[in-house]
Design an enzyme around this catalytic site. Structure first.
Site, PDB file in Angstrom:
ATOM      1  N   ALA A 188      38.020  25.387  79.238  1.00  0.00           N
ATOM      2  CA  ALA A 188      38.093  25.473  80.742  1.00  0.00           C
ATOM      3  C   ALA A 188      37.865  26.344  81.178  1.00  0.00           C
ATOM      4  O   ALA A 188      38.515  27.173  81.848  1.00  0.00           O
ATOM      5  CB  ALA A 188      39.328  24.657  81.143  1.00  0.00           C
ATOM      6  N   ASP A 201      42.746  27.648  79.054  1.00  0.00           N
ATOM      7  CA  ASP A 201      43.682  27.865  80.132  1.00  0.00           C
ATOM      8  C   ASP A 201      43.394  26.558  80.987  1.00  0.00           C
ATOM      9  O   ASP A 201      42.748  25.881  81.672  1.00  0.00           O
ATOM     10  CB  ASP A 201      42.633  28.852  81.148  1.00  0.00           C
ATOM     11  CG  ASP A 201      43.541  28.921  82.626  1.00  0.00           C
ATOM     12  OD1 ASP A 201      44.816  28.707  82.566  1.00  0.00           O
ATOM     13  OD2 ASP A 201      42.910  29.345  83.618  1.00  0.00           O
ATOM     14  N   ALA A 261      35.163  27.254  84.010  1.00  0.00           N
ATOM     15  CA  ALA A 261      34.795  27.408  85.372  1.00  0.00           C
ATOM     16  C   ALA A 261      35.963  28.052  85.906  1.00  0.00           C
ATOM     17  O   ALA A 261      37.205  27.904  86.152  1.00  0.00           O
ATOM     18  CB  ALA A 261      34.413  25.863  86.118  1.00  0.00           C
ATOM     19  N   GLY A 289      35.375  33.583  85.493  1.00  0.00           N
ATOM     20  CA  GLY A 289      35.973  34.720  85.475  1.00  0.00           C
ATOM     21  C   GLY A 289      36.454  35.252  83.882  1.00  0.00           C
ATOM     22  O   GLY A 289      36.206  36.487  83.563  1.00  0.00           O
ATOM     23  N   LYS A 290      37.135  34.562  83.335  1.00  0.00           N
ATOM     24  CA  LYS A 290      37.552  34.662  82.113  1.00  0.00           C
ATOM     25  C   LYS A 290      36.427  34.594  80.974  1.00  0.00           C
ATOM     26  O   LYS A 290      36.553  35.579  80.110  1.00  0.00           O
ATOM     27  CB  LYS A 290      38.642  33.564  81.602  1.00  0.00           C
ATOM     28  CG  LYS A 290      39.919  33.542  82.283  1.00  0.00           C
ATOM     29  CD  LYS A 290      41.040  32.531  81.903  1.00  0.00           C
ATOM     30  CE  LYS A 290      42.059  32.436  82.942  1.00  0.00           C
ATOM     31  NZ  LYS A 290      41.531  31.911  84.185  1.00  0.00           N
ATOM     32  N   CYS A 312      48.743  28.243  84.972  1.00  0.00           N
ATOM     33  CA  CYS A 312      48.962  28.944  86.361  1.00  0.00           C
ATOM     34  C   CYS A 312      50.083  28.015  86.913  1.00  0.00           C
ATOM     35  O   CYS A 312      50.241  28.038  88.064  1.00  0.00           O
ATOM     36  CB  CYS A 312      47.806  29.073  87.297  1.00  0.00           C
ATOM     37  SG  CYS A 312      47.029  27.493  87.757  1.00  0.00           S
ATOM     38  N   ASP A 335      34.483  16.658  77.316  1.00  0.00           N
ATOM     39  CA  ASP A 335      35.857  16.740  77.588  1.00  0.00           C
ATOM     40  C   ASP A 335      36.581  17.505  76.587  1.00  0.00           C
ATOM     41  O   ASP A 335      36.045  17.473  75.121  1.00  0.00           O
ATOM     42  CB  ASP A 335      36.042  15.320  77.415  1.00  0.00           C
ATOM     43  CG  ASP A 335      37.785  14.919  77.619  1.00  0.00           C
ATOM     44  OD1 ASP A 335      38.513  15.689  77.630  1.00  0.00           O
ATOM     45  OD2 ASP A 335      38.027  13.578  78.098  1.00  0.00           O
ATOM     46  N   ASP A 376      33.281  23.070  80.508  1.00  0.00           N
ATOM     47  CA  ASP A 376      34.025  22.708  81.553  1.00  0.00           C
ATOM     48  C   ASP A 376      33.794  21.071  81.580  1.00  0.00           C
ATOM     49  O   ASP A 376      32.714  20.639  81.652  1.00  0.00           O
ATOM     50  CB  ASP A 376      33.853  23.225  82.754  1.00  0.00           C
ATOM     51  CG  ASP A 376      35.111  23.118  83.884  1.00  0.00           C
ATOM     52  OD1 ASP A 376      35.736  24.042  83.691  1.00  0.00           O
ATOM     53  OD2 ASP A 376      35.136  22.116  84.429  1.00  0.00           O
TER      54      ASP A 376
END
Length: 703
Positions: free
Chosen positions: A418, A486, A420, A423-424, A543, A469, A442
């Site tokens: 995942a 993530d 988008a 950044g990672k 998160c 998916d 993504d």
């Protein structure tokens, strides 16, 4: 008497002037040739400056008497550093031609009043003396010039100090701050010999400070906050009446009229937290602890704007006092941080450029070598030429953590399930130095546009963008050395960025999200190559701060995949994961996971877990764990892998003896299709079977 004294005194007589001239040696400076002798010239310490006789003569003609002038101090000239400045020539001439002679002809040093002292044409004097004041007082004040010279010499020495000439570093680091503090206490210069000892001393001091912080936090968690809460109430509530905990009926009545007033709500929050800190001592008679907690949860929801379900879920994650800190921290925005793109620049060079553009920043901490925290900026930090050139990425500090824990190596095959907005992914590409391959996936195809844009802007050449998916990845492709997941989550760790989470999350949302996360984590584990020489690692992060999305999912994966185990994340800070929570018990190794909170670490709430995937082991009857297990066999006495195979009847299998005739028939029918080949009869090809067949054939021909 100070240098700027203004006490007015009368003019001394000629005899006193002669005495002063002889005692104070006023002839240090070189005078004119007609008034000073060789002895005074030999005693002079400085070269004489130019004189202007015309300026003094004009003053003498107009007033007929000597005007009181202030003798310039040598220190003032020394400080200004001017030796032959034309602006001072007039004043120097007044001093040099000052008509003080032993003959006593000039007996007046000062005028009777300020008006007489400055009467005349002063345009001939330099404008420099407009700011100076005429000193009124005896000639003894001139002795301060020697002291002034000493002060100037001392200042000159300090300017030559190595500490002052040392250039300042732009980026403050831990070693720089410590060395500057140490230099202030000790003048010992840091050398290669004492650097190691000083570094060890700093590490020991940092460790002691960390232990003190931990001890202080432990005391706060235990509820030892009596003085703090008492101090909060002394100023505001000295004259207020004693606190009374409202009953359920009173709270309902408050809701009916629109809720309590803000001031009353704040006071009630403080009082309830103070009571729960020492319940036995402060609680009202006949009131239970659950009543206080119910009131506190309801007040937190009203004060901070959470729905009742989410307030209760977040409240029970912390002790009472810390829960208030967590809710309060969610109301404050997190610091702006950027990540240096090491594919294009270095952090020190980037910091230098941004500082020159008016950006106030410093490194985030020792745990990252790429992060910078921005405090103030006179330019849009997301629109600078360096940003557009891909020198850095606007990224939250918490997003650094899963990539650091994963630690991708060059020439590896990595999957970001995942990814988008990228950044990672770009962080991993920088760590891999644009080698190997990264599959940035993504499920939302619209979000891959921003992902692709960031990949191109930051110059990542080893990234393949795809949109599947995540649950399809074991079928789409596998064999990855490392995988980062993530996972989609509730966002309870980033409430400061998205306040809509406070009201739009329900029990159903958490149930659906945890179910999706469990599916994704199993698919990610199955996509890992357990035989990877450098990898075989998988990082799961969210998160969110809820247990259902973090420890619950990790514990589920450990139960479903016995070939997976948790390992240390490699992060030097963060709280350990829960092994027990409200009656639930998780695997003991879950303590190796890491939790991050906004009120503790000043970053978004985050969770990181790192797995090591190993090859699946076959069941062996000689293993100690399987000695007591029954041996499964089928109807023929052979070992069966499952109970279904053992229970299957014997007829379901193949019997070679029974099927032999059918096999022979099949061979004969195939031989008939070939020219020149006569298939043997069904009974076989032996002689005793062929003879009667031949006789019957001859009889048939004769007939």
């Amino acid at each position: 008497m100070g240098r700027r004294a203004k006490n007015k005194q009368g003019a001394p007589d000629a005899h006193e002037l002669d005495t002063l001239i002889s005692t104070k040696k006023l002839g240090k400076r070189k005078a004119n040739d007609e008034e000073n002798d060789d002895a005074s010239a030999s005693r002079s310490e400085r070269p004489a400056k130019k004189s202007k006789d015309s300026s003094v003569k004009k003053l003498k003609e107009k007033k007929g008497t000597k005007k009181a002038e202030k003798k310039p101090l040598k220190s003032s000239k020394t400080k200004k550093g001017k030796k032959n400045d034309d602006s001072d020539e007039g004043w120097e001439d007044v001093e040099d031609d000052f008509g003080l002679k032993k003959g006593g002809k000039n007996t007046t040093l000062f005028a009777d009043s300020d008006e007489d002292a400055f009467a005349g044409d002063l345009d001939d004097l330099d404008d420099e003396f407009d700011d100076d004041e005429i000193i009124r007082g005896p000639a003894e004040e001139l002795i301060f010039s020697d002291d002034e010279e000493e002060e100037v010499v001392l200042k000159g020495k300090t300017k030559k100090s190595k500490q002052a000439d040392r250039p300042k570093k732009i980026i403050p680091t831990g070693s720089d701050a410590s060395s500057s503090d140490e230099d202030s206490d000790d003048d010992e210069h840091i050398t290669m010999d004492n650097m190691e000892a000083k570094s060890r001393a700093l590490d020991a001091a940092a460790a002691a400070e960390a232990e003190a912080d931990a001890a202080e936090m432990g005391e706060a968690v235990e509820g030892d906050l009596d003085e703090e809460f008492d101090g909060m109430d002394v100023d505001e509530d000295e004259d207020a009446e004693e606190f009374h905990l409202p009953t359920a009926e009173e709270r309902e009545a408050e809701k009916a009229v629109g809720g309590p007033e803000l001031h009353a709500l704040q006071r009630r929050l403080r009082e309830v937290v103070r009571v729960l800190g020492n319940f036995k001592k402060r609680a009202e008679a006949g009131r239970s602890r659950s009543e206080y907690i119910e009131t506190l949860i309801a007040d937190i929801g009203n004060y901070y704007g959470y729905n009742e379900y989410l307030t209760e879920k977040l409240f029970y994650l912390f002790p009472v006092a810390e829960a208030i800190e967590f809710f309060e921290a969610n109301e404050v925005a997190r610091p702006v941080t950027i990540r240096t793109n090491t594919l294009r620049t270095r952090r020190r060079e980037l910091a230098q450029i941004l500082v020159n553009r008016g950006v106030n920043l410093e490194p985030i901490g020792k745990w990252t070598k790429e992060g910078l925290q921005v405090f103030e900026s006179s330019v849009p930090i997301g629109a600078t030429p360096e940003y557009l050139a891909g020198h850095y990425m606007l990224q939250a500090a918490s997003s650094f953590l899963p990539v650091i824990a994963l630690g991708p190596q060059p020439n590896e095959r990595v999957l970001d399930m995942a990814s988008a907005p990228g950044g990672k992914t770009t962080h991993m590409a920088a760590l891999m130095q644009n080698t190997g391959v990264i599959f940035a996936n993504d499920a939302n195809k619209a979000r891959t546009k921003s992902l692709t844009a960031n990949v191109h802007r930051l110059g990542c050449k080893n990234v393949v963008v795809c949109s599947y998916d995540g649950r399809e990845f074991p079928k789409v492709m596998g064999g990855f050395d490392r995988i980062l997941l993530d996972a989609p989550c509730s966002g309870t760790g980033v409430i400061s960025k998205d306040s809509s989470v406070k009201v739009n999350k329900s029990d159903r949302d958490f149930t659906l999200l945890s179910h999706l996360q469990k599916q994704l984590i199993l698919c990610a584990i199955d996509s890992i190559n357990p035989d990877s020489k450098t990898g075989g690692y998988f990082v799961y992060s969210t998160c969110s701060v809820t247990v259902e999305e973090n420890e619950g999912v990790v514990d589920y994966a450990l139960k479903k995949r016995p070939n997976v185990k948790l390992v240390e994340t490699g992060l030097s800070f963060g709280r350990e994961g829960f092994t027990q929570y409200r009656g639930k018990t998780f695997h003991p190794s879950v303590h190796m996971t890491r939790r991050f909170y906004p009120h503790v670490h000043n970053m978004d709430g985050f969770f990181v877990a790192k797995f090591k995937v190993e090859r699946r082991k076959k069941q062996n009857k000689d293993d100690d764990d399987e000695k007591d297990l029954p041996v499964l066999t089928n109807a023929k006495g052979e070992l069966a892998e499952t109970e279904e195979e053992a229970a299957a009847p014997e007829s379901l299998g193949f019997d070679d003896e029974e099927d032999k005739k059918y096999i022979e028939d099949g061979k004969r029918w195939r031989m008939r299709n070939k020219k020149g080949i006569r298939p043997p009869p069904a009974g076989g090809i032996t002689h005793h079977k062929k003879a009667p067949v031949a006789e019957s054939a001859e009889a048939t021909v004769e007939a």
